[in-house]
Every structure is written in C-alpha cells, then in structure tokens.
Scaffold this motif. Structure first.
Motif, PDB file in Angstrom:
ATOM      1  N   ILE A  76     -22.411  -8.657  -5.216  1.00  0.00           N
ATOM      2  CA  ILE A  76     -21.109  -9.282  -4.976  1.00  0.00           C
ATOM      3  C   ILE A  76     -20.254  -9.108  -6.224  1.00  0.00           C
ATOM      4  CG2 ILE A  76     -22.137 -11.510  -5.593  1.00  0.00           C
ATOM      5  CD1 ILE A  76     -19.894 -12.887  -4.026  1.00  0.00           C
ATOM      6  N   ASN A 117     -18.714 -19.925  -2.233  1.00  0.00           N
ATOM      7  CA  ASN A 117     -19.495 -18.745  -2.582  1.00  0.00           C
ATOM      8  C   ASN A 117     -19.308 -18.464  -4.066  1.00  0.00           C
ATOM      9  OD1 ASN A 117     -20.559 -17.876   0.045  1.00  0.00           O
ATOM     10  ND2 ASN A 117     -18.402 -17.563   0.579  1.00  0.00           N
ATOM     11  N   ASN A 177     -18.753  -8.182  -0.507  1.00  0.00           N
ATOM     12  CA  ASN A 177     -20.111  -7.655  -0.445  1.00  0.00           C
ATOM     13  C   ASN A 177     -19.995  -6.161  -0.743  1.00  0.00           C
ATOM     14  OD1 ASN A 177     -22.378  -6.212   0.732  1.00  0.00           O
ATOM     15  ND2 ASN A 177     -22.952  -8.122   1.752  1.00  0.00           N
ATOM     16  N   CYS A 211     -24.957 -13.435  -4.480  1.00  0.00           N
ATOM     17  CA  CYS A 211     -24.070 -14.460  -3.940  1.00  0.00           C
ATOM     18  C   CYS A 211     -24.885 -15.718  -3.663  1.00  0.00           C
ATOM     19  CB  CYS A 211     -23.404 -13.969  -2.652  1.00  0.00           C
ATOM     20  SG  CYS A 211     -22.203 -15.138  -1.960  1.00  0.00           S
ATOM     21  N   ILE A 220     -20.543 -16.144  -7.603  1.00  0.00           N
ATOM     22  CA  ILE A 220     -21.184 -14.942  -8.165  1.00  0.00           C
ATOM     23  C   ILE A 220     -22.206 -15.394  -9.206  1.00  0.00           C
ATOM     24  CG2 ILE A 220     -20.855 -12.813  -9.460  1.00  0.00           C
ATOM     25  CD1 ILE A 220     -17.983 -12.727  -8.399  1.00  0.00           C
TER      26      ILE A 220
END
Length: 571
Positions: free
Chosen positions: A547, A386, A556, A399, A388
């Motif tokens: 995010i 994941n 989140n 995200c 940013i």
C-alpha cells in the motif's frame, strides 16, 4: 610493436576460466593488446608498471542503477564511481524523467564524463499512469522512439506496471515494449518484479521482461532463474541464504551484482565495490563475485568490448592489494590512471549548464494549518481508518486498520501514535492533495518533508504535529526541493536539492554530510529502518508492495484500487 602501457607481475583475472594467472599485460591506446606470462620488453612501452603481485581485475560494471538516487549529477557521480572501481554503468534515469520528461534524460545524456555511462530508456514515466499519479513529464512512444536512436541506450528500463501489462494489451507500456522489440529486437527489457509468482510471473516473462532487481529470497531466486529470468542482486538481497542458493545451484551465469540505489552519504564510502565485498562475506567465492560484477553484466547488456581482460577490450581495470577484502590500490579507465589509494574523491572542474528552469520546478502553494486537518462526518467519538504500516527492514508496507479518535468533527490524529502523511502535487498542474496515516515511523514531535518521493516526486510531508508539518512544508518550498527535518517548529536538518527537487550540484562531500544530518535527525524523531531515507521516500511508490500513496490517494499497488483513508465513519 610500440605500446602505451605494460603491467608486469600481476595476478590477472581470466574471466573465461574464472581464475587468477600470473601474467603481464600490454595496453595500446584505450584497449588491452596482449596478455601473456612472457616478458614484454620488446614491445617498447611508453610506461611500465610493476604490479608487485597485486590482483588485476576488470573494471566493475553496474548494469542497473539510478544516478539520481545519489542525488547528484552525472559529472560528479562519475568521479565517485571511478574512485570505487566502477568503470561502466547502465543508468535508468526515470527519476529525472518523471520531473522533466525527455528533456531531463537529454540533459543527462549531454554531460561528458570519464566514466562510461550508458542508459536505459525510462519505461514507466509515470510508474503507473497519469490517472493515478501526477508527474512533471511523461515518456510515451515518441520519446521512446527518439531514445532508441541513441547509441548510448542499451536496454528498456525497469518495467514495473504489472496491472497494465497483464490486463490491457493496448496499454502504453505494452506499446512501448512492442516498439522496442520492433526497432531493437535484441535489446534487453528490464523488470521490477516484487512478490509476483506462478502464472502472474509467467505472464510478466511472456511479455518479454527477462530481468528482476527487486528484493529477493532463496525461493524467488530459484523460481525466477528456472523460468528464464536474469537476477540483478542489489545490497538488500545479498544475504547468506540468498548467496547459498546461488552457490548451491551454480547460478552465476544468470546473476549480476548491482547497486540500484546508493545515497549520497553512502557513496562517499562505497558503491558496487561494497556490494562485491558483501557478496564475498556472505559466502560467494571471490572469483564468482568478480565474474558477476564484470562479465555477466556486460553480457546481459550486450557489451562486446568490456567485462574481461582480453585483447581488444577496453583497458578498464583495478589493481587490488587484497582480493578477499577487495581493497583497491589503483583504478584505470581506458588505459589511464584515474584513482590511487589515499587520494580523495575528485570534484569535476566544471559541470554542464542545466536549464535555469530546472532550478525552479517546485510550484506548490505554502500550506496553512487547515491543510493538516481531516474532517469526518460522524457523531461517534472514533472512526476506523486504513493505515500504512512500514517495516524496519526494506520498503514493503502493509495495510492495517486502526481506530482513530474524532474531535470537533476532525480526525484527532495528533493524539495517536501514528504520523500524518500528506502528498501535494507540486508541478502546478492540478493542485491534488492526498492524506494517509502511517504506523512505525516517527514517534517524537516533529516532521519530515521532501520532494524526493519515488517516482512522481511530488511534495511529501509527514509528521506528528501540524505546526511542525507546516514549517517543514514551507521550508522545502523555499529550498526548491530536497529534505527538511523539523523538531518543535525549528528546522534541525536540511539537504537542498534545487535541481528538479531531486538533485544537487554541490560537491559530493558537502551533499553527503547534509544527507547524513537528515538521516540522524530522522533517527532522533524515532524513525527506525535499515535505510530511513529510502523507507520514507518510497511511501509514495505505487508499484512497490503493498500500500502506497500518490497525490491522488492511497492504493493497493497490485490491483491499483484506491484505498480510502476512513474505512468506516462510525464504530
């Protein structure tokens, strides 16, 4: 009748009919006494000034702003604000509160300034809760009760923890709101309401939050005002489309122009006056731009003695050479001349003494290179992470998922086009460290470090090279806070902020130059944003979509659910 000052031959702005009128103005002491087209020679003024047809408007009122965003202290900020025609502000000091708690707020309250500085109670310290971010101080019910007793407190500062408001009736923020309603039932409650719609918006307003200052669109302006919200328009919200919405629906009564955040280098050239000029340039009628930067903010905050040129109001005013260009000739505060065109921004002769411990607040260990290596348990050559993703305009993030190579059991992030972002708890409380990968930030070899990380202000370092990150992290600790930019293991720009890691007591010109050098060094590293420094410093703000990261980890920001760095250990 004797008066202290008479202004003759002025085009005086009447806030109640929103027009300029040829008038003469008499001032007694700190207040306006008499405004009339007739001659005032019989009043035997100590001094008479011929305005020579210049435009006379009330002093500007900034009803939502943060002094700490200018990275200076109230006494220095005061001189700069007056220079730009701002005579009253309502400051939400939640940044210094996140570092020092109520002691930080009280230190600000003690500073004596020419500028009238009123305060909002910091409502969200921390912005979420202690389980999601570590701060140096917490504002709870006892602190709120104490601040409510101060005559300088005008409102509850921006309420931003949406999840705790709507999901937990007994949350601290709901208890704070209830206490304010009990002890100061008519006090405004400010809000931080980005990208919240329909029933969620109704829920926010239902809890008493009646203003929003976040990034607006034509749709959000219309919807929020139609639901009873007061809109505070900061610079990034002032677009032709947004102003057209306000003009089309005559929304002026429900709008105020504000700054929210003005960096030190920008403060050298403008403050709320720049926002007013931008609104005019985007199509707001001159009279309405003045009205929404003087009278409507005064009314929103409950001021009964300022925001208009009428008998009994504070004699805070500006003489303008050109009203459309908003070119300032002179600024008066409480009937006294404080700035004339051509003069530099003044520096106060002395500043209040802050506690010595305020200059030694960065309690963080210097990192070795191992701190910037991220182990993974997989035999595959890549993992799904994941990431940013930042934007080139504003501070919102998204995200996204990216495949990151693995080498010798570690994420090989240095071989990608991403930057590593590390947040280190710096108050000496728990030693938390959190990691993220960021897209669309710096692209060249180097690193940036800061302790000005909204709102928890832990130490944050981001880079494309571990050795550069280590140099930046070490240097920021040695400075006891601020900003550091490193290229090829050499420091190229610094902006020391040793007071709490977020403030400087240096003259504003020196501070502004340092910050501009940091900005330019970030650009050289490839950082692209309309405000590079704010973009970087809000990557840690866990109430800003969508995010962000704290010392606890990525989350989140709407649901406050944790987001793991490694989403899938194998591909």
């Amino acid at each position: 009748m004797k008066t202290d000052l008479v202004i003759i031959n002025a085009q005086v702005f009447n806030s109640f009919i929103r027009k300029f009128e040829s008038k003469n103005v008499a001032i007694r002491g700190e207040k306006f006494y008499y405004i009339t087209p007739e001659e005032l020679t019989y009043l035997a003024a100590e001094k008479t000034i011929d305005a020579k047809g210049r435009y006379m408007i009330p002093g500007l009122i900034d009803s939502h702003m943060h002094i700490e965003s200018s990275m200076t202290i109230p006494s220095i900020f005061s001189k700069a604000a007056l220079y730009h025609g701002v005579t009253t502000i309502v400051a939400d000091s939640h940044e210094v509160a996140n570092v020092f708690g109520i002691e930080g707020v009280e230190a600000f309250l003690k500073e004596e300034t020419e500028l009238d500085i009123f305060y909002a109670i910091p409502s969200s310290v921390p912005s979420t809760n202690p389980d999601l971010e570590t701060t140096g101080g917490i504002i709870g019910l006892n602190e709120v009760r104490e601040l409510l007793a101060s005559p300088k407190v005008m409102c509850l500062g921006e309420v931003m923890n949406f999840k705790d408001i709507v999901s937990d009736p007994d949350s601290l923020i709901n208890q704070i709101i209830a206490l304010c309603k009990e002890l100061r039932p008519n006090m405004p409650i400010e809000g931080h309401v980005p990208k919240i719609w329909e029933e969620d918006l109704a829920n926010f307003i239902y809890h008493g939050i009646t203003a929003d200052h976040t990034h607006q669109s034509p749709e959000s302006i219309y919807t929020k005002i139609c639901n009873g919200m007061f809109i505070e328009m900061q610079g990034k919200s002032i677009t032709k489309e947004n102003i057209e919405t306000i003009v089309k629906h005559s929304f002026y009564e429900y709008v105020a122009l504000i700054t929210d955040d003005v960096m030190a280098d920008d403060l050298l050239t403008g403050h709320l006056n720049g926002i007013v000029k931008k609104a005019i340039d985007c199509g707001m009628p001159v009279e309405e731009a003045i009205y929404t930067s003087t009278y409507t903010p005064a009314r929103r905050m409950g001021f009964q003695d300022r925001g208009a040129i009428v008998p009994g109001h504070m004699a805070d005013f500006i003489l303008l050479d050109d009203v459309t260009e908003f070119s300032i000739n002179q600024v008066y505060k409480s009937g006294k001349l404080v700035h004339t065109k051509g003069e530099p921004i003044k520096t106060p002769e002395k500043t209040e003494a802050f506690p010595a411990e305020f200059f030694h607040s960065v309690q963080c260990e210097k990192a070795d290179l191992e701190r910037f290596r991220i182990p993974v348990t997989t035999e595959k050559d890549a993992v799904l992470c994941n990431v940013i993703q930042i934007q080139q305009v504003g501070t919102f993030t998204e995200c996204v998922e990216r495949a990151i190579p693995v080498k010798d059991g570690y994420l090989d992030w240095e071989s990608t086009d991403l930057a590593l972002l590390v947040v280190m708890e710096r108050y000496g409380i728990n030693g938390n460290i959190a990691y993220a990968l960021v897209e669309n930030t710096i692209t060249n070899k180097g690193a940036i470090a800061t302790t000005w990380a909204h709102d928890h202000h832990n130490l944050m370092v981001m880079g494309t090279d571990a050795a550069d990150m280590q140099v930046a992290q070490h240097h920021i600790i040695d400075l006891q806070g601020g900003y550091v930019v490193v290229e090829n293991e050499a420091t190229t720009a610094t902006c020391p902020l040793p007071l709490g890691g977020i403030l400087s007591i240096a003259p504003l010109e020196e501070l502004g130059k340092q910050l501009e050098e940091v900005r330019q060094a970030m650009v050289r590293l490839g950082y692209v944003n309309t405000n590079e420094i704010m973009s970087f410093s809000t990557l840690s703000l866990p109430v800003s979509p969508a995010i962000k990261i704290t010392d606890v980890g990525m989350m989140n920001t709407r649901t406050q659910e944790r987001i793991p760095l490694v989403k899938q250990e194998s591909l």
